[in-house]
Structure formats: structure tokens, C-alpha cells
Design a protein around this motif. Structure first.
Motif, mmCIF file in Angstrom:
data_model
loop_
_atom_site.group_PDB
_atom_site.id
_atom_site.type_symbol
_atom_site.label_atom_id
_atom_site.label_comp_id
_atom_site.label_asym_id
_atom_site.label_seq_id
_atom_site.Cartn_x
_atom_site.Cartn_y
_atom_site.Cartn_z
ATOM 1 N N GLY A 143 49.698 52.231 33.456
ATOM 2 C CA GLY A 143 48.849 51.246 32.792
ATOM 3 C C GLY A 143 49.086 51.210 31.295
ATOM 4 N N GLU B 129 47.124 50.347 45.788
ATOM 5 C CA GLU B 129 46.309 49.312 45.132
ATOM 6 C C GLU B 129 46.121 49.615 43.650
ATOM 7 N N ARG B 130 45.860 50.887 43.318
ATOM 8 C CA ARG B 130 45.704 51.254 41.906
ATOM 9 C C ARG B 130 46.994 51.003 41.138
ATOM 10 N N LEU C 262 49.299 48.767 41.828
ATOM 11 C CA LEU C 262 49.465 47.329 41.652
ATOM 12 C C LEU C 262 48.578 46.819 40.527
ATOM 13 N N ASP C 263 47.357 47.329 40.468
ATOM 14 C CA ASP C 263 46.444 46.925 39.403
ATOM 15 C C ASP C 263 46.965 47.357 38.035
ATOM 16 N N ALA C 264 47.741 48.448 38.019
ATOM 17 C CA ALA C 264 48.315 48.931 36.764
ATOM 18 C C ALA C 264 49.532 48.109 36.353
ATOM 19 N N GLY C 265 49.999 47.240 37.238
ATOM 20 C CA GLY C 265 51.111 46.366 36.894
ATOM 21 C C GLY C 265 52.485 46.911 37.218
ATOM 22 N N ARG D 109 39.947 42.203 49.564
ATOM 23 C CA ARG D 109 40.636 41.715 48.379
ATOM 24 C C ARG D 109 40.053 40.376 47.932
ATOM 25 N N VAL E 152 47.723 36.640 39.486
ATOM 26 C CA VAL E 152 48.153 38.019 39.703
ATOM 27 C C VAL E 152 48.891 38.512 38.462
ATOM 28 N N ARG E 153 49.043 39.856 38.388
ATOM 29 C CA ARG E 153 49.590 40.458 37.180
ATOM 30 C C ARG E 153 51.070 40.767 37.259
ATOM 31 N N GLN F 25 52.480 41.954 43.446
ATOM 32 C CA GLN F 25 51.281 41.277 43.947
ATOM 33 C C GLN F 25 51.630 39.872 44.436
#
Length: 221
Positions: free
Chosen positions: A66, A90-91, A93-96, A143, A198-199, A203
Motif C-alpha cells: 500500500g 482481497e487485502r 487487491l485493495d492495496a493495488g 463485494r 477499480v484501482r 480487479q
């Protein structure tokens, strides 16, 4: 391709480095034993790709990912994981992050993953991808909104690019297939990510799968 490698186990770093350096186009420019050091070295060396272990002291790989994405957005991040750690997907992916590879992967997959991410693409270990797709099919409501439906707002060309992105093609490979310049593909990808909300490309690739834009064999429709 300049690569930063971060893992708290020296023997793992040595093994990954020896695999990567069999490719004459890949140079390991820095190594770190924890996440905080990885972030500092990334700022100094500006690598094209950072390979980060998930579990590291001082700062874990997900937190480092992140921070790295915030301070070095031009650096693609690949998480190195072991069996049983897919709960972190998932974490990540959220971190990019741009990719997820198993440490037990075929060495050729490791090199191919680095090449893909360095070229603006993404990579997912087949085992990780299957687990992720299974989880998404089992609990799509977790989601939120059905993201697959968002592709209806894309133009036909954008859907075509998204399908190729979902198949793991880099910007250069998409440009070659569509007979366009790479800069045009970058513009398309940026527009697609913004439209889908999405980031990152991973994703977007998941949405491509859910929308039926990628065949089961991994090829764009």
C-alpha cells in the motif's frame, strides 16, 4: 527490467534471485528483509517491479504494498505467497497489487509474471486465480454491487481491451493485437479502470471474468 525483492528469509531471496537472473533482461537492483526496508529501497532505486513476501517483520508485505503504491505508483507490485495464504488476496487487491504468485510456482511463471507486470500487465498464479474466482462465485454479494454489469457502460472497444486485460495481456501485447500504439492502450486502460471504479488491472481482470469476456482457458473472447 529492474526488480526489488523483499523476503525475510535469505534462502528464499537467494532462490528467487537465481531464477530471475536467468533472464538477461531482468536485474535485481535491491533486496530487503522487511517491508519497511522495501519501501525505502523502492524510493531509492525506483524499480519496475517489486516482489514482496506477505509475512515480514517490521512491516508486512501488504502494508508495504500500500505504501509503495502510494509513493511509487510506477512500480508494479507482485505478492509472493504460499499455499494457505490466499485469504490475503482481497487485502492485496485493495492495496493495488498487480499480481499474486505462489513461491512454489514454476520458475517460468515467476519470470513471465515479472515480465507481464513490468509491461503494464498483471499476473495471478493459476491456483490463486481459481480460488479467487470460486470465492467470488460463492459470495458475490460480499463485494456489493454486481461489478460484471458495469461493463455494459463500456464501449465495444473498451470491452475488447478489458477482455484482453483479463487474459493477462500487457499493454504492448494488446496494442499489437489491435494494431494500435501502446499509448492509446494506456489511455483505454485508464478509462476502463475509472469507469469500472477499480484501482488496478487485477480487479479489472476479475470483472472481465465475471462478465464473460474471458474464456475458461484464459483467452479473451
Amino acid at each position: 527490467m529492474r526488480v526489488l525483492l523483499a523476503d525475510d528469509e535469505m534462502i528464499i531471496r537467494a532462490g528467487v534471485r537465481s531464477i530471475l537472473t536467468t533472464d538477461p533482461d531482468i536485474e535485481v537492483v535491491a533486496e530487503a528483509s522487511d517491508g519497511r526496508e522495501a519501501v525505502e529501497l523502492a524510493r531509492k532505486h525506483r524499480p519496475d517491479v517489486a516482489l514482496l513476501d506477505i509475512r515480514m517483520p517490521e512491516m508486512d508485505g501488504l502494508t508495504a504494498a500500500g505504501e509503495l503504491r502510494a509513493t511509487n505508483p510506477e512500480t508494479g507490485v507482485i505478492m509472493l505467497t504460499t499455499f494457505g495464504e490466499d485469504k490475503y488476496i482481497e487485502r492485496a487487491l485493495d492495496a493495488g497489487v498487480a499480481g499474486f504468485l505462489l513461491k512454489a510456482s514454476d520458475p517460468r511463471d515467476l519470470i513471465a509474471g515479472v515480465r507481464a507486470v513490468a509491461g503494464g500487465g498483471s499476473c495471478l498464479s493459476p491456483l490463486v486465480a481459481r480460488r479467487l474466482m470460486t470465492d467470488l462465485r460463492r459470495a458475490p454479494a460480499q463485494r456489493g454491487e454486481d461489478q460484471g454489469g458495469r461493463t455494459e457502460l463500456l464501449t465495444q472497444r473498451e470491452r475488447e481491451v478489458l477482455g484482453m486485460l483479463g487474459a493477462g495481456l500487457s499493454n504492448a501485447q494488446i496494442a499489437e493485437r489491435l494494431h494500435l500504439v501502446e499509448g492509446t492502450i494506456k489511455t483505454y486502460v485508464s478509462a476502463i479502470l475509472a469507469q469500472l471504479g477499480v484501482r488496478n488491472r487485477v480487479q479489472a481482470a476479475i470483472i472481465a471474468y465475471k462478465a464473460g469476456l474471458v474464456e475458461d482457458g484464459g483467452d479473451p473472447r
